[in-house]
Motif scaffolding. Structure first.
Motif: not given
Length: 94
Positions: A9-29
């Motif tokens: 998650a640390k390495a991909r935080i920008a990508e994850l944040a974009d997906r969460v904001a744009r596509e309403h994806d969820h991630f369990t860390i």
């Protein structure tokens, strides 16, 4: 919903944040292989908080139940009736 370790998650935080904001994806860390935190959008979080607040409001719940009962019984208003009511309120407010 994806489950990913915190190091990834640390390495991909920008990508994850974009997906969460744009596509309403969820991630369990996870940390040490245990689910630790969720990554969700602010809009979704606020929506959940509003829902929880509503569920804790007995008066609002009673109003919702009454609305469902009225609808099931056919106790509704036509669009013309609603427009007339709104026009009446506007006329009194002016």
């Amino acid at each position: 919903m994806e489950t990913i370790p915190i190091t990834e998650a640390k390495a991909r935080i920008a990508e994850l944040a974009d997906r969460v904001a744009r596509e309403h994806d969820h991630f369990t860390i996870t940390r040490n292989r245990r689910a630790d935190v969720m990554l969700i959008s602010v809009a979704e979080y606020e929506s959940m908080r509003e829902t929880l607040d509503l569920l804790c409001d007995n008066e609002a719940l009673a109003d919702l139940r009454q609305s469902r009962e009225d609808f099931a019984a056919g106790d509704t208003f036509s669009m013309d009736e609603v427009r007339a009511e709104l026009e009446g309120h506007r006329g009194r407010a002016a």
